[in-house]
Design a protein around this motif. Structure first.
Motif, mmCIF file in Angstrom:
data_model
loop_
_atom_site.group_PDB
_atom_site.id
_atom_site.type_symbol
_atom_site.label_atom_id
_atom_site.label_comp_id
_atom_site.label_asym_id
_atom_site.label_seq_id
_atom_site.Cartn_x
_atom_site.Cartn_y
_atom_site.Cartn_z
ATOM 1 N N GLY A 8 0.817 -1.216 0.000
ATOM 2 C CA GLY A 8 0.000 0.000 0.000
ATOM 3 C C GLY A 8 0.847 1.261 0.000
ATOM 4 O O GLY A 8 0.531 2.235 -0.691
ATOM 5 N N ALA A 9 1.936 1.248 0.771
ATOM 6 C CA ALA A 9 2.828 2.412 0.813
ATOM 7 C C ALA A 9 3.494 2.634 -0.538
ATOM 8 O O ALA A 9 3.631 3.778 -1.005
ATOM 9 C CB ALA A 9 3.881 2.213 1.902
ATOM 10 N N LEU A 10 3.910 1.557 -1.183
ATOM 11 C CA LEU A 10 4.540 1.668 -2.501
ATOM 12 C C LEU A 10 3.549 2.201 -3.531
ATOM 13 O O LEU A 10 3.904 3.022 -4.382
ATOM 14 C CB LEU A 10 5.066 0.300 -2.943
ATOM 15 C CG LEU A 10 6.219 -0.278 -2.112
ATOM 16 C CD1 LEU A 10 6.460 -1.737 -2.475
ATOM 17 C CD2 LEU A 10 7.500 0.529 -2.309
ATOM 18 N N GLU A 11 2.290 1.765 -3.432
ATOM 19 C CA GLU A 11 1.295 2.186 -4.420
ATOM 20 C C GLU A 11 0.786 3.599 -4.175
ATOM 21 O O GLU A 11 0.283 4.236 -5.094
ATOM 22 C CB GLU A 11 0.152 1.177 -4.467
ATOM 23 C CG GLU A 11 0.595 -0.152 -5.062
ATOM 24 C CD GLU A 11 -0.549 -1.124 -5.291
ATOM 25 O OE1 GLU A 11 -1.689 -0.832 -4.865
ATOM 26 O OE2 GLU A 11 -0.285 -2.183 -5.889
ATOM 27 N N LEU A 16 -0.704 2.239 -9.321
ATOM 28 C CA LEU A 16 -0.672 1.330 -10.464
ATOM 29 C C LEU A 16 -1.301 1.914 -11.732
ATOM 30 O O LEU A 16 -0.832 1.611 -12.837
ATOM 31 C CB LEU A 16 -1.357 0.006 -10.104
ATOM 32 C CG LEU A 16 -0.548 -0.933 -9.200
ATOM 33 C CD1 LEU A 16 -1.356 -2.186 -8.895
ATOM 34 C CD2 LEU A 16 0.775 -1.312 -9.847
ATOM 35 N N PRO A 17 -2.350 2.754 -11.645
ATOM 36 C CA PRO A 17 -2.901 3.311 -12.887
ATOM 37 C C PRO A 17 -1.931 4.190 -13.667
ATOM 38 O O PRO A 17 -2.210 4.521 -14.825
ATOM 39 C CB PRO A 17 -4.098 4.138 -12.383
ATOM 40 C CG PRO A 17 -4.511 3.470 -11.123
ATOM 41 C CD PRO A 17 -3.217 3.060 -10.482
ATOM 42 N N LEU A 18 -0.803 4.556 -13.081
ATOM 43 C CA LEU A 18 0.189 5.350 -13.816
ATOM 44 C C LEU A 18 1.019 4.497 -14.769
ATOM 45 O O LEU A 18 1.768 5.040 -15.587
ATOM 46 C CB LEU A 18 1.129 6.069 -12.841
ATOM 47 C CG LEU A 18 0.513 7.115 -11.908
ATOM 48 C CD1 LEU A 18 1.610 7.818 -11.119
ATOM 49 C CD2 LEU A 18 -0.322 8.124 -12.676
ATOM 50 N N ASN A 101 4.832 2.485 -13.654
ATOM 51 C CA ASN A 101 4.153 3.392 -12.707
ATOM 52 C C ASN A 101 5.175 4.169 -11.883
ATOM 53 O O ASN A 101 4.991 5.342 -11.570
ATOM 54 C CB ASN A 101 3.194 2.631 -11.798
ATOM 55 C CG ASN A 101 3.823 1.468 -11.062
ATOM 56 O OD1 ASN A 101 4.590 0.700 -11.633
ATOM 57 N ND2 ASN A 101 3.502 1.311 -9.802
ATOM 58 N N LEU A 102 6.304 3.516 -11.558
ATOM 59 C CA LEU A 102 7.375 4.199 -10.826
ATOM 60 C C LEU A 102 8.189 5.084 -11.769
ATOM 61 O O LEU A 102 8.719 6.122 -11.354
ATOM 62 C CB LEU A 102 8.278 3.182 -10.133
ATOM 63 C CG LEU A 102 9.292 3.729 -9.131
ATOM 64 C CD1 LEU A 102 8.596 4.435 -7.972
ATOM 65 C CD2 LEU A 102 10.189 2.624 -8.597
ATOM 66 N N ASP A 103 8.299 4.692 -13.038
ATOM 67 C CA ASP A 103 8.954 5.556 -14.034
ATOM 68 C C ASP A 103 8.190 6.868 -14.187
ATOM 69 O O ASP A 103 8.781 7.943 -14.318
ATOM 70 C CB ASP A 103 8.998 4.864 -15.404
ATOM 71 C CG ASP A 103 9.943 3.685 -15.454
ATOM 72 O OD1 ASP A 103 10.921 3.673 -14.686
ATOM 73 O OD2 ASP A 103 9.709 2.776 -16.269
#
Length: 363
Positions: A8-11, A16-18, A101-103
């Motif tokens: 949850g913290a990572l998201e 995720l929609p990114l 999503n992280l990019d």
């Protein structure tokens, strides 16, 4: 804490929609209700990384590149991906991946690369488009502040370095409550006029359901009026690649040598040197050559992990290209994971893998 809390913290940092349409970021393997015994951070999931997690007694692996990209009709251990899947399941290890999503997230992979280079005034090179909505709703004046606050908590009104952004106009609403209604104000059967505030605010489209739920929960009316409008605006805080400036200009050779040292690159591939000074830098971790047209005319150099052969011909007169390797360009992604998890869960054991998962070796 449970594995799902770590995820949850990572998201929250990189929703995720990114992620891009081709991607498969998110939970790859495992159950998330289990208590987290530790998190091992990596760029790629390999058998050696899973073995390392087993040795450490950790039941969560967080990777940048998803282990599973294609669909599988059987899991028989015929390749390293299937063997990792089997080994992770056998040892009750969950695997989670945050990729494009992280990019695309603010403060994500490309911001970390820019930080390592020492860039200032960092902004997105190719912002996401048509991902924003405008919400318009009408609230009695006395309840407007409460509704605005609830909408802000649900994710509305974030623009750059500002939050709680909204535009408000006073007006008059009119309605007649019919039989069976329970009006907040006015009487059944009577035409009622109410002093209202028209609230306008902005939100990412993937938060629409959350915002509607929050609005309906906070709005005093039995039947609130609200509209969503799709916006053509660029989402300037989210997207592919970044661009920024060095504190002071460097020669091409100085710059390339600094990049080689910072990212521990076995070989920096680049276009011919033309004598230009380097100050404005565009970059994209991984396979980012698709952004070259965006960088031309805006930057002195474009750095990425992979470039096609003919791109060196096509752009050699326009910009200095520096290809530093896919793994090398994204290796510091593990530091992003570490910061997120360590800040939120200081008691949880977290380690970056000691396994160099780069499949490319240099002679």
């Amino acid at each position: 804490m449970k594995i799902k809390e770590v995820i949850g913290a990572l998201e929250r940092f990189a929703p995720l929609p990114l992620q891009d349409g081709f991607d498969n970021a998110g939970l790859q393997i495992g159950l998330t209700e289990a208590e987290a015994t530790g998190a091992l951070l990596c760029l790629d999931v390999t058998e050696a990384v899973v073995d390392e997690a087993v040795t450490l007694g950790y039941n969560l692996i967080v990777s940048h590149h998803p282990l599973i990209f294609k669909g599988y009709k059987s899991i028989t251990g015929r390749d390293y991906v299937e063997r990792c899947i089997l080994k992770a399941i056998r040892n009750d290890i969950a695997i989670y991946s945050a990729h494009t999503n992280l990019d695309n997230a603010p403060g994500g992979v490309n911001f970390k690369i820019a930080e390592k280079i020492g860039l200032e005034n960092i902004r997105i090179l190719e912002p996401k488009q048509e991902c924003l909505l405008k919400l318009v709703t009408f609230v009695p004046r006395a309840q407007a502040d409460e509704v605005r606050n609830v909408l802000a908590e649900a994710g509305c009104g974030c623009i750059g370095n500002y939050d709680s952004c909204s535009y408000n106009v006073e007006g008059e609403g009119m309605f007649r409550a019919l039989k069976g209604a329970s009006p907040f104000c006015g009487e059944v059967g009577e035409l009622h006029k109410e002093s209202e505030i028209r609230i306008e605010t902005i939100l990412p489209d993937f938060k629409k359901a959350t915002v509607v739920k929050a609005l309906l929960g906070a709005h005093p009316y039995e039947e609130p009026a609200f509209d969503f409008y799709p916006l053509k605006n660029d989402w300037a805080q989210v997207g592919a690649g970044v661009i920024g400036e060095l504190k002071k200009p460097e020669t091409e050779l100085e710059f390339l040598k600094n990049i080689k040292k910072t990212f521990e690159v076995g070989c920096v591939k680049h276009t011919r040197l033309s004598g230009r000074l380097i100050q404005t830098v565009a970059l994209c971790g991984g396979a980012g050559a698709f952004l070259l047209p965006r960088a031309v005319g805006k930057a002195d150099v474009f750095i990425t992990g992979e470039v096609k052969y003919h791109d060196y011909f096509n752009y050699e007169n326009d910009i200095l290209i520096a290809e530093i390797g896919h793994y090398e360009s994204e290796q510091y992604t593990k530091e992003i994971f570490y910061s997120i998890i360590r800040e939120m869960f200081p008691a949880l054991e977290v380690q970056m893998t000691r396994v160099n998962t780069n499949p490319i070796k240099y002679l």
